[in-house]
Scaffold this active site. Sequence first.
Site, PDB file in Angstrom:
ATOM      1  N   GLU A  86     -48.390 116.908 162.171  1.00 32.14           N
ATOM      2  CA  GLU A  86     -47.260 117.105 163.081  1.00 32.14           C
ATOM      3  C   GLU A  86     -47.733 117.839 164.320  1.00 32.14           C
ATOM      4  O   GLU A  86     -48.554 118.776 164.234  1.00 32.14           O
ATOM      5  CB  GLU A  86     -46.165 117.927 162.375  1.00 32.14           C
ATOM      6  CG  GLU A  86     -44.825 117.893 163.083  1.00 32.14           C
ATOM      7  CD  GLU A  86     -44.533 119.024 164.051  1.00 32.14           C
ATOM      8  OE1 GLU A  86     -43.547 118.955 164.787  1.00 32.14           O
ATOM      9  OE2 GLU A  86     -45.317 120.006 164.072  1.00 32.14           O
TER      10      GLU A  86
ATOM     11  N   HIS B 100     -46.941 120.590 159.322  1.00 32.36           N
ATOM     12  CA  HIS B 100     -46.274 121.152 160.494  1.00 32.36           C
ATOM     13  C   HIS B 100     -47.236 122.000 161.325  1.00 32.36           C
ATOM     14  O   HIS B 100     -47.695 123.042 160.863  1.00 32.36           O
ATOM     15  CB  HIS B 100     -45.098 122.004 159.988  1.00 32.36           C
ATOM     16  CG  HIS B 100     -44.238 122.584 161.047  1.00 32.36           C
ATOM     17  ND1 HIS B 100     -44.137 123.941 161.267  1.00 32.36           N
ATOM     18  CD2 HIS B 100     -43.418 122.005 161.950  1.00 32.36           C
ATOM     19  CE1 HIS B 100     -43.274 124.174 162.242  1.00 32.36           C
ATOM     20  NE2 HIS B 100     -42.830 123.007 162.682  1.00 32.36           N
ATOM     21  N   ARG B 101     -47.563 121.530 162.504  1.00 26.04           N
ATOM     22  CA  ARG B 101     -48.569 122.160 163.384  1.00 26.04           C
ATOM     23  C   ARG B 101     -49.910 122.265 162.648  1.00 26.04           C
ATOM     24  O   ARG B 101     -50.679 123.204 162.864  1.00 26.04           O
ATOM     25  CB  ARG B 101     -48.095 123.536 163.876  1.00 26.04           C
ATOM     26  CG  ARG B 101     -46.679 123.528 164.443  1.00 26.04           C
ATOM     27  CD  ARG B 101     -46.230 124.903 164.918  1.00 26.04           C
ATOM     28  NE  ARG B 101     -44.766 124.981 164.965  1.00 26.04           N
ATOM     29  CZ  ARG B 101     -44.054 126.080 165.116  1.00 26.04           C
ATOM     30  NH1 ARG B 101     -44.674 127.232 165.272  1.00 26.04           N
ATOM     31  NH2 ARG B 101     -42.732 126.058 165.142  1.00 26.04           N
TER      32      ARG B 101
ATOM     33  N   GLU C 123     -43.815 115.206 168.433  1.00 32.29           N
ATOM     34  CA  GLU C 123     -42.552 115.656 169.038  1.00 32.29           C
ATOM     35  C   GLU C 123     -42.708 115.829 170.540  1.00 32.29           C
ATOM     36  O   GLU C 123     -43.634 116.502 170.999  1.00 32.29           O
ATOM     37  CB  GLU C 123     -42.120 117.001 168.418  1.00 32.29           C
ATOM     38  CG  GLU C 123     -40.828 117.514 169.054  1.00 32.29           C
ATOM     39  CD  GLU C 123     -40.318 118.825 168.477  1.00 32.29           C
ATOM     40  OE1 GLU C 123     -40.883 119.315 167.474  1.00 32.29           O
ATOM     41  OE2 GLU C 123     -39.354 119.366 169.048  1.00 32.29           O
TER      42      GLU C 123
ATOM     43  N   GLN D 205     -40.660 112.054 167.291  1.00 35.76           N
ATOM     44  CA  GLN D 205     -39.531 112.934 166.964  1.00 35.76           C
ATOM     45  C   GLN D 205     -39.127 113.727 168.188  1.00 35.76           C
ATOM     46  O   GLN D 205     -39.971 114.104 169.016  1.00 35.76           O
ATOM     47  CB  GLN D 205     -39.923 113.892 165.829  1.00 35.76           C
ATOM     48  CG  GLN D 205     -41.302 114.464 166.001  1.00 35.76           C
ATOM     49  CD  GLN D 205     -41.566 115.783 165.314  1.00 35.76           C
ATOM     50  OE1 GLN D 205     -40.662 116.448 164.832  1.00 35.76           O
ATOM     51  NE2 GLN D 205     -42.817 116.199 165.301  1.00 35.76           N
TER      52      GLN D 205
ATOM     53  N   HIS E 122     -46.756 124.399 170.747  1.00 32.90           N
ATOM     54  CA  HIS E 122     -45.361 124.465 170.307  1.00 32.90           C
ATOM     55  C   HIS E 122     -44.459 125.194 171.298  1.00 32.90           C
ATOM     56  O   HIS E 122     -43.446 124.656 171.740  1.00 32.90           O
ATOM     57  CB  HIS E 122     -45.234 125.126 168.931  1.00 32.90           C
ATOM     58  CG  HIS E 122     -43.798 125.279 168.540  1.00 32.90           C
ATOM     59  ND1 HIS E 122     -43.057 126.414 168.814  1.00 32.90           N
ATOM     60  CD2 HIS E 122     -42.948 124.420 167.941  1.00 32.90           C
ATOM     61  CE1 HIS E 122     -41.818 126.238 168.397  1.00 32.90           C
ATOM     62  NE2 HIS E 122     -41.723 125.042 167.864  1.00 32.90           N
TER      63      HIS E 122
END
Length: 356
Positions: free
Chosen positions: A69, A42-43, A163, A196, A84
């Site tokens: 991600e 995640h990141r 995403e 996503q 983000h």
Amino acid sequence: MRIPALPAMGLALLLCAMNAGASDGPSLAKAQHVPHPAVIAHRGASFDAPESTRAAYLLARELGADYLELDLQRTRDNVLVVVHDDVLARTSDVAERFPERAKSPVSDFTLAELKSLDAGSWFNKAYPDRARESFGKLQILTLDEVIDIAEGNPERHPGLYIETKVPKQFPGIEKQLKEKLQARGWLDKPGRVILQTFDRNSLALLHQQMPQVPKILLLWIGKDSIEPKSGKDFADSAEQDKAAFYARQEPKDREEFLRWLDAAKAGGAIGTGPSAVRSNLGEQSYADLIKPWMNKASHERGLLVHVYTLDERVDFDRAMKAGVDGIFTNRAGELLRFYGRAQVPAEAQLLKALGY
Ligand code: G3P
Ligand code: CA
């Protein structure tokens, strides 16, 4: 295939077993060429290095994560970048460099302006026990640069888990993403890219542009997603503690949750990305949408479940026992060790070897 003659009961059991196989997580993942259970960094490895930077993604790659991600946005001069938050204040020195635009969206900045920001010193201040002087030189990355990292070690092949962030702010970003992935040769690799989004409109556009690429509809409880039983939104509540508020939230009823699964399926998703409560709560803890009945209902619809965002063994264990098929984590190394994946080196040792 020719099925040998079987008594009626035997044939019924065989057909039942074949059907059950088609809706279990490992079979669904295999059909999509997605690792099971999936380790989604995640990141990047964002517990040990500043999120969405070269250090975080290099570390995640070297640890052996299945996917890097990232949250996709676009600069004023049309370059796809990886950030983000809607604004840059939390993860950069924008307030010092461009005080008049400290609260402006990412799309207000050119790539040159974004590249002039320090995207690492905030981490050193927030987490002094994990600070490294070299993090102060980290920059915001373009999508191309993250792809370069994913392709950069012939012995490590992480995929990309992309995403579309605040997609309404970026009309046409789904098409632009397709053109980039195509130009970089990533659309010919089954299961190597997963798309996503929380936004059903963006899901439809992604599906239109890239029907063959696996997609995940992200789920949470709140505005533009699952309606809460409490009828309250955090923003409208008088609550101070966001994580404690979300930990108490649940879908309005069972049908409301199932309605979102059906929407994911109808929109072309191969799975959902539900939120979860973390045992220690904190910034990334949300409503618990990984109850066993929820995961079972997803599998029955042929949908995989990739939960966000867990970092502790106790939470990995609970999520796996509840039936999820993969985990978004800031601590890819910890998750790989939890799964018993071979020879995961220590984060500090890897960061040093990577020059940080
Ligand atoms: O993309 C899954 C998870 O990352 C969603 O939450 O806010 O961290 O992008 P967020
Ligand atoms: Ca994300």
